[in-house]
Design a protein around this motif. Sequence first.
Motif, PDB file in Angstrom:
ATOM      1  N   ASP A  87       0.826  -1.210   0.000  1.00  0.00           N
ATOM      2  CA  ASP A  87       0.000   0.000   0.000  1.00  0.00           C
ATOM      3  C   ASP A  87       0.864   1.265   0.000  1.00  0.00           C
ATOM      4  OD1 ASP A  87      -2.287  -1.486   0.005  1.00  0.00           O
ATOM      5  OD2 ASP A  87      -2.532  -1.453   2.182  1.00  0.00           O
ATOM      6  N   GLU A  88       2.052   1.166   0.587  1.00  0.00           N
ATOM      7  CA  GLU A  88       2.975   2.304   0.609  1.00  0.00           C
ATOM      8  C   GLU A  88       3.684   2.460  -0.729  1.00  0.00           C
ATOM      9  OE1 GLU A  88       5.240   5.529   2.009  1.00  0.00           O
ATOM     10  OE2 GLU A  88       3.491   4.558   2.906  1.00  0.00           O
ATOM     11  N   TYR A  89       4.102   1.313  -1.309  1.00  0.00           N
ATOM     12  CA  TYR A  89       4.853   1.370  -2.576  1.00  0.00           C
ATOM     13  C   TYR A  89       4.714   0.030  -3.277  1.00  0.00           C
ATOM     14  CZ  TYR A  89       8.513   3.165  -5.685  1.00  0.00           C
ATOM     15  OH  TYR A  89       9.209   3.644  -6.761  1.00  0.00           O
ATOM     16  N   ASP A  90       4.014   0.031  -4.384  1.00  0.00           N
ATOM     17  CA  ASP A  90       3.798  -1.184  -5.155  1.00  0.00           C
ATOM     18  C   ASP A  90       4.918  -1.323  -6.186  1.00  0.00           C
ATOM     19  OD1 ASP A  90       2.956  -3.322  -6.649  1.00  0.00           O
ATOM     20  OD2 ASP A  90       0.952  -2.546  -7.065  1.00  0.00           O
ATOM     21  N   ALA A  91       5.861  -2.242  -5.920  1.00  0.00           N
ATOM     22  CA  ALA A  91       7.021  -2.405  -6.794  1.00  0.00           C
ATOM     23  C   ALA A  91       6.643  -2.900  -8.182  1.00  0.00           C
ATOM     24  CB  ALA A  91       8.018  -3.365  -6.152  1.00  0.00           C
ATOM     25  N   ARG A  92       5.434  -3.450  -8.339  1.00  0.00           N
ATOM     26  CA  ARG A  92       4.995  -3.936  -9.649  1.00  0.00           C
ATOM     27  C   ARG A  92       4.380  -2.829 -10.500  1.00  0.00           C
ATOM     28  NH1 ARG A  92       1.272  -8.529  -7.280  1.00  0.00           N
ATOM     29  NH2 ARG A  92       0.874  -6.721  -5.950  1.00  0.00           N
ATOM     30  N   ASP A  93       4.142  -1.694  -9.893  1.00  0.00           N
ATOM     31  CA  ASP A  93       3.545  -0.560 -10.601  1.00  0.00           C
ATOM     32  C   ASP A  93       4.663   0.191 -11.327  1.00  0.00           C
ATOM     33  OD1 ASP A  93       2.370   1.805 -11.449  1.00  0.00           O
ATOM     34  OD2 ASP A  93       1.188   2.083  -9.618  1.00  0.00           O
ATOM     35  N   ARG A  94       4.911  -0.186 -12.585  1.00  0.00           N
ATOM     36  CA  ARG A  94       6.037   0.382 -13.328  1.00  0.00           C
ATOM     37  C   ARG A  94       5.916   1.897 -13.485  1.00  0.00           C
ATOM     38  NH1 ARG A  94       9.268  -2.865 -16.344  1.00  0.00           N
ATOM     39  NH2 ARG A  94       9.387  -1.343 -18.036  1.00  0.00           N
ATOM     40  N   ALA A  95       4.698   2.378 -13.684  1.00  0.00           N
ATOM     41  CA  ALA A  95       4.506   3.824 -13.829  1.00  0.00           C
ATOM     42  C   ALA A  95       4.915   4.545 -12.553  1.00  0.00           C
ATOM     43  CB  ALA A  95       3.053   4.125 -14.188  1.00  0.00           C
ATOM     44  N   LEU A  96       4.528   3.993 -11.416  1.00  0.00           N
ATOM     45  CA  LEU A  96       4.897   4.588 -10.131  1.00  0.00           C
ATOM     46  C   LEU A  96       6.410   4.565  -9.934  1.00  0.00           C
ATOM     47  CD1 LEU A  96       4.289   5.644  -7.258  1.00  0.00           C
ATOM     48  CD2 LEU A  96       4.030   3.243  -6.558  1.00  0.00           C
ATOM     49  N   VAL A  97       7.034   3.429 -10.243  1.00  0.00           N
ATOM     50  CA  VAL A  97       8.483   3.287 -10.056  1.00  0.00           C
ATOM     51  C   VAL A  97       9.234   4.328 -10.874  1.00  0.00           C
ATOM     52  CG1 VAL A  97      10.462   1.788 -10.481  1.00  0.00           C
ATOM     53  CG2 VAL A  97       8.392   0.848  -9.431  1.00  0.00           C
ATOM     54  N   TRP A  98       8.855   4.496 -12.132  1.00  0.00           N
ATOM     55  CA  TRP A  98       9.576   5.450 -12.976  1.00  0.00           C
ATOM     56  C   TRP A  98       9.226   6.892 -12.625  1.00  0.00           C
ATOM     57  CZ3 TRP A  98      10.464   0.615 -14.517  1.00  0.00           C
ATOM     58  CH2 TRP A  98      11.672   0.362 -15.166  1.00  0.00           C
ATOM     59  N   ARG A  99       8.016   7.133 -12.099  1.00  0.00           N
ATOM     60  CA  ARG A  99       7.684   8.501 -11.670  1.00  0.00           C
ATOM     61  C   ARG A  99       8.519   8.919 -10.469  1.00  0.00           C
ATOM     62  NH1 ARG A  99       2.272   6.991 -12.049  1.00  0.00           N
ATOM     63  NH2 ARG A  99       2.027   7.080  -9.787  1.00  0.00           N
ATOM     64  N   THR A 100       8.940   7.966  -9.658  1.00  0.00           N
ATOM     65  CA  THR A 100       9.620   8.317  -8.414  1.00  0.00           C
ATOM     66  C   THR A 100      11.123   8.059  -8.418  1.00  0.00           C
ATOM     67  OG1 THR A 100       8.966   6.148  -7.528  1.00  0.00           O
ATOM     68  CG2 THR A 100       7.573   8.028  -6.987  1.00  0.00           C
ATOM     69  N   SER A 101      11.623   7.273  -9.365  1.00  0.00           N
ATOM     70  CA  SER A 101      13.071   7.037  -9.398  1.00  0.00           C
ATOM     71  C   SER A 101      13.649   7.064 -10.810  1.00  0.00           C
ATOM     72  CB  SER A 101      13.416   5.695  -8.728  1.00  0.00           C
ATOM     73  OG  SER A 101      12.819   4.615  -9.427  1.00  0.00           O
ATOM     74  N   GLY A 102      12.810   7.269 -11.821  1.00  0.00           N
ATOM     75  CA  GLY A 102      13.263   7.242 -13.207  1.00  0.00           C
ATOM     76  C   GLY A 102      14.023   8.487 -13.625  1.00  0.00           C
ATOM     77  N   GLY A 103      14.654   8.390 -14.801  1.00  0.00           N
ATOM     78  CA  GLY A 103      15.495   9.461 -15.296  1.00  0.00           C
ATOM     79  C   GLY A 103      14.785  10.792 -15.450  1.00  0.00           C
ATOM     80  N   LYS A 104      13.556  10.771 -15.954  1.00  0.00           N
ATOM     81  CA  LYS A 104      12.820  12.025 -16.125  1.00  0.00           C
ATOM     82  C   LYS A 104      12.615  12.722 -14.779  1.00  0.00           C
ATOM     83  CE  LYS A 104      10.180  10.565 -20.205  1.00  0.00           C
ATOM     84  NZ  LYS A 104       8.835  10.193 -20.703  1.00  0.00           N
ATOM     85  N   HIS A 105      12.181  11.937 -13.786  1.00  0.00           N
ATOM     86  CA  HIS A 105      11.936  12.512 -12.457  1.00  0.00           C
ATOM     87  C   HIS A 105      13.221  13.068 -11.866  1.00  0.00           C
ATOM     88  CE1 HIS A 105      10.221  13.036  -8.466  1.00  0.00           C
ATOM     89  NE2 HIS A 105      11.187  12.271  -7.958  1.00  0.00           N
ATOM     90  N   ARG A 106      14.301  12.309 -11.975  1.00  0.00           N
ATOM     91  CA  ARG A 106      15.571  12.751 -11.396  1.00  0.00           C
ATOM     92  C   ARG A 106      16.087  14.011 -12.086  1.00  0.00           C
ATOM     93  NH1 ARG A 106      15.161  11.216  -6.541  1.00  0.00           N
ATOM     94  NH2 ARG A 106      15.146   8.955  -6.220  1.00  0.00           N
TER      95      ARG A 106
END
Length: 298
Positions: free
Chosen positions: A184-203
């Motif tokens: 509920d805090e962080y769904d590692a299978r949610d690729r969109a969420l993962v890239w929004r929070t650690s991906g190159g664009k976000h960084r």
Amino acid sequence: MISYAECSARERLALLLDAGSFHEWLPPAERLTSPHLAQLGVPSAFDDGVAIGRALLDGQTVFVAAQEGAFMGGGVGEVHGAKLMGLLRRALRDRPAAVLLLAESGGVRLHEANAGLIAVSEVMRAVLDVRAAGIPVVVLIGGANGCFGGMGIVARCADQVVMSDVGRLAMSGPEVIEASHGVDEYDARDRALVWRTSGGKHRWLTGDCDALVEDDVAAFRAAAIAALGAARPVTLQALEDEHALLAERLAAVPEAQWNDGVHDDATRLWERLGVADAQRVPALDVAALLALHSHGGR
């Protein structure tokens, strides 16, 4: 166009650097393997998952290390870390034009926990020593495993960070966060969420990386050449600027507004940092995003 993410460590070295110029130190023929993995019955690699050496980049001498994500996720153990440390110490002696770290790592190798942690801390100190000597340290991130854990900290100790839009950079990996705090805090299978929070664009948008490129070896090479000679002095002012950047980010979206079930935290942060049409960011290619938003970096 050749995908950087799909290349092995040595393929990246061959394509990124001037043709035929890479001279490897402690190559696989030396059979320098981890003393710990064999005791645990775990297969070893003859280079312990990292290639180090000297090469030319646009005619200038550079020292370079490339982590192999296909071996234990690029995890850092005692020998792996010692090779990185030796590269950096040699840079202090020989003074190349830059040190390039082609990072792809999930962090410390759990099989060698204490040895790996010590190794990463020594690498961090060595990176800062190299920077203090006026030699730029440039980290390239675009592998499938991302750059997490101790290597994520190492990356942020460098002068320049170059990422592709498929690269990821963070302290803790998605699976680690999920295991610690729940799906509920962080769904590692949610690729969109993962890239929004650690991906190159976000960084790039938040100032954690200096150059955003396509998933293309040629684009990484061009960005690495551009970073040659761009050393940033390690000063108290630089440290205070980093703290100011983090404070600005936290103030933009106060903790009381996190996870309110209505807004997407990453998109809201982008908006607060002045990104126009922030909702469009995930769908944009690199060129379109660069045209949409500009920032001064760190």
